[in-house]
Design a protein around this motif. Structure first.
Motif, PDB file in Angstrom:
ATOM      1  N   ASP A 116     -14.896  17.894  75.488  1.00  0.00           N
ATOM      2  CA  ASP A 116     -14.686  18.410  74.165  1.00  0.00           C
ATOM      3  C   ASP A 116     -16.313  19.194  73.637  1.00  0.00           C
ATOM      4  O   ASP A 116     -17.113  18.297  73.637  1.00  0.00           O
ATOM      5  CB  ASP A 116     -14.287  17.554  73.170  1.00  0.00           C
ATOM      6  CG  ASP A 116     -13.741  17.935  71.863  1.00  0.00           C
ATOM      7  OD1 ASP A 116     -14.570  19.001  71.262  1.00  0.00           O
ATOM      8  OD2 ASP A 116     -12.571  17.941  71.442  1.00  0.00           O
ATOM      9  N   LEU A 117     -16.337  20.234  73.084  1.00  0.00           N
ATOM     10  CA  LEU A 117     -17.255  20.910  72.630  1.00  0.00           C
ATOM     11  C   LEU A 117     -17.644  20.640  71.346  1.00  0.00           C
ATOM     12  O   LEU A 117     -18.805  21.024  70.804  1.00  0.00           O
ATOM     13  CB  LEU A 117     -17.246  22.506  72.757  1.00  0.00           C
ATOM     14  CG  LEU A 117     -17.101  22.926  74.256  1.00  0.00           C
ATOM     15  CD1 LEU A 117     -17.009  24.501  74.401  1.00  0.00           C
ATOM     16  CD2 LEU A 117     -18.163  22.414  75.340  1.00  0.00           C
ATOM     17  N   GLY A 118     -16.995  19.880  70.649  1.00  0.00           N
ATOM     18  CA  GLY A 118     -17.341  19.368  69.155  1.00  0.00           C
ATOM     19  C   GLY A 118     -17.046  20.470  68.320  1.00  0.00           C
ATOM     20  O   GLY A 118     -16.365  21.443  68.458  1.00  0.00           O
ATOM     21  N   PHE A 152     -24.739  27.625  78.992  1.00  0.00           N
ATOM     22  CA  PHE A 152     -24.936  27.904  77.699  1.00  0.00           C
ATOM     23  C   PHE A 152     -25.136  26.391  76.803  1.00  0.00           C
ATOM     24  O   PHE A 152     -24.240  25.735  76.160  1.00  0.00           O
ATOM     25  CB  PHE A 152     -23.537  28.549  76.935  1.00  0.00           C
ATOM     26  CG  PHE A 152     -23.253  29.565  77.653  1.00  0.00           C
ATOM     27  CD1 PHE A 152     -23.754  30.982  77.462  1.00  0.00           C
ATOM     28  CD2 PHE A 152     -22.232  29.744  78.576  1.00  0.00           C
ATOM     29  CE1 PHE A 152     -23.555  31.954  78.131  1.00  0.00           C
ATOM     30  CE2 PHE A 152     -21.692  30.809  79.503  1.00  0.00           C
ATOM     31  CZ  PHE A 152     -22.418  32.057  79.099  1.00  0.00           C
ATOM     32  N   PRO A 153     -26.324  25.957  76.884  1.00  0.00           N
ATOM     33  CA  PRO A 153     -26.868  24.665  76.329  1.00  0.00           C
ATOM     34  C   PRO A 153     -26.401  24.341  74.863  1.00  0.00           C
ATOM     35  O   PRO A 153     -26.598  23.415  74.338  1.00  0.00           O
ATOM     36  CB  PRO A 153     -28.157  24.571  76.827  1.00  0.00           C
ATOM     37  CG  PRO A 153     -28.694  25.631  76.996  1.00  0.00           C
ATOM     38  CD  PRO A 153     -27.484  26.812  77.259  1.00  0.00           C
ATOM     39  N   ARG A 154     -26.613  25.629  74.155  1.00  0.00           N
ATOM     40  CA  ARG A 154     -26.274  25.649  72.694  1.00  0.00           C
ATOM     41  C   ARG A 154     -25.142  26.037  72.146  1.00  0.00           C
ATOM     42  O   ARG A 154     -24.991  26.752  71.263  1.00  0.00           O
ATOM     43  CB  ARG A 154     -27.632  26.125  72.036  1.00  0.00           C
ATOM     44  CG  ARG A 154     -28.824  25.505  72.161  1.00  0.00           C
ATOM     45  CD  ARG A 154     -30.104  26.204  71.589  1.00  0.00           C
ATOM     46  NE  ARG A 154     -30.502  27.068  72.738  1.00  0.00           N
ATOM     47  CZ  ARG A 154     -31.173  26.972  73.646  1.00  0.00           C
ATOM     48  NH1 ARG A 154     -31.671  25.558  73.926  1.00  0.00           N
ATOM     49  NH2 ARG A 154     -31.659  27.803  74.753  1.00  0.00           N
ATOM     50  N   LEU A 155     -23.985  25.701  72.784  1.00  0.00           N
ATOM     51  CA  LEU A 155     -22.586  26.086  72.213  1.00  0.00           C
ATOM     52  C   LEU A 155     -22.480  25.574  71.109  1.00  0.00           C
ATOM     53  O   LEU A 155     -22.908  24.294  70.598  1.00  0.00           O
ATOM     54  CB  LEU A 155     -21.635  25.648  73.090  1.00  0.00           C
ATOM     55  CG  LEU A 155     -21.575  26.422  74.637  1.00  0.00           C
ATOM     56  CD1 LEU A 155     -20.773  25.867  75.623  1.00  0.00           C
ATOM     57  CD2 LEU A 155     -20.933  27.783  74.260  1.00  0.00           C
ATOM     58  N   CYS A 199     -22.616  31.139  71.431  1.00  0.00           N
ATOM     59  CA  CYS A 199     -23.420  30.433  72.590  1.00  0.00           C
ATOM     60  C   CYS A 199     -24.937  30.866  72.354  1.00  0.00           C
ATOM     61  O   CYS A 199     -25.203  31.903  71.653  1.00  0.00           O
ATOM     62  CB  CYS A 199     -23.276  31.523  73.705  1.00  0.00           C
ATOM     63  SG  CYS A 199     -21.256  31.341  74.166  1.00  0.00           S
ATOM     64  N   ASP A 200     -25.815  29.917  72.365  1.00  0.00           N
ATOM     65  CA  ASP A 200     -27.361  29.973  72.647  1.00  0.00           C
ATOM     66  C   ASP A 200     -27.633  30.491  71.021  1.00  0.00           C
ATOM     67  O   ASP A 200     -28.311  31.449  70.987  1.00  0.00           O
ATOM     68  CB  ASP A 200     -27.728  31.021  73.589  1.00  0.00           C
ATOM     69  CG  ASP A 200     -27.462  30.362  74.832  1.00  0.00           C
ATOM     70  OD1 ASP A 200     -27.324  29.138  74.912  1.00  0.00           O
ATOM     71  OD2 ASP A 200     -27.320  31.049  75.854  1.00  0.00           O
ATOM     72  N   ILE A 201     -27.214  29.967  70.172  1.00  0.00           N
ATOM     73  CA  ILE A 201     -27.460  30.517  68.614  1.00  0.00           C
ATOM     74  C   ILE A 201     -28.859  30.361  68.192  1.00  0.00           C
ATOM     75  O   ILE A 201     -29.477  31.128  67.341  1.00  0.00           O
ATOM     76  CB  ILE A 201     -26.703  29.809  67.695  1.00  0.00           C
ATOM     77  CG1 ILE A 201     -26.800  28.340  67.652  1.00  0.00           C
ATOM     78  CG2 ILE A 201     -25.097  30.216  67.919  1.00  0.00           C
ATOM     79  CD1 ILE A 201     -26.050  27.675  66.368  1.00  0.00           C
TER      80      ILE A 201
END
Length: 215
Positions: free
Chosen positions: A90-92, A127-130, A149-151
């Motif tokens: 789950d991506l939160g 995409f480490p900063r989803l 993504c990557d914000i």
């Protein structure tokens, strides 16, 4: 399929491939088995970044529900087994935990988290900063989700460098001729600036295709 649509996407500049599965699950537990089976099948040989999101019509645990009606533990177990077996996480989310409301009030009011975004390990590495945000409900009984993504990483602009050896290539002059044109009328300096930008982009793409990443 009836309960999911899967797309293979390719970013034209980075050439990163992404598998996107959009889910609209049935309300009936038995009918959802077809959905779980299709996810099992895809996960068995999935090596690309995989994003699975949408309306699963089932919650993960009792904390994702508010109001009447008991939670079906069999439905929850089916869902959990599928997600864990498929190695999805789950991506939160940000904001309210609930994504669905039965549009009733007081004692008959029910809220649930039926919608979510899931991803495999490859997706989270790429995409480490989803970031998933539950937006305000408009019209539908479901709350829309927005995924970024990557914000936190601003785009890096590489400075353009003209390389003299380009002029030695047999296709260089033809490339310049093809891109040194403008199909509009304007101030000569505006047209000149437009031509330079157009040619710069064409040369950058051509150089990578012809010579690779020389840097």
């Amino acid at each position: 399929m009836t309960q999911q649509l899967t797309l293979r996407l390719m970013h034209t500049e980075t050439h990163v491939e992404l598998i996107l599965t959009l889910v609209y699950a049935k309300c009936d537990r038995i009918e959802r088995i077809e959905l779980w089976d299709s996810l099992y099948a895809m996960a068995s040989d999935m090596t690309a970044p995989w994003l699975v999101g949408g309306d699963f019509n089932v919650i993960w645990d009792e904390e994702e529900k508010f109001g009447r009606l008991s939670v079906s533990l069999i439905e929850v177990d089916d869902f959990r087994h599928c997600i864990n077996t498929c190695n999805l996480t789950d991506l939160g989310f940000k904001r309210s935990i609930f994504t669905w409301w039965n549009r009733r009030s007081e004692d008959d009011c029910i809220f649930k988290r039926l919608d979510r975004c899931l991803g495999n390990h490859e997706l989270q590495q790429t995409f480490p900063r989803l970031e998933v945000t539950h937006l305000s409900k408009i019209g539908s009984d479901h709350y829309p989700m927005m995924l970024k993504c990557d914000i936190e990483t601003p785009p890096i602009k590489k400075s353009f460098r003209f390389l003299n050896f380009w002029t030695k290539h047999e296709t260089f002059k033809d490339l310049v001729k093809e891109n040194w044109n403008a199909d509009f009328s304007a101030n000569p300096f505006c047209i000149f600036n437009f031509k330079l930008k157009k040619l710069k982009k064409a040369l950058s793409t051509w150089s990578i295709a012809t010579y690779g990443d020389i840097f």
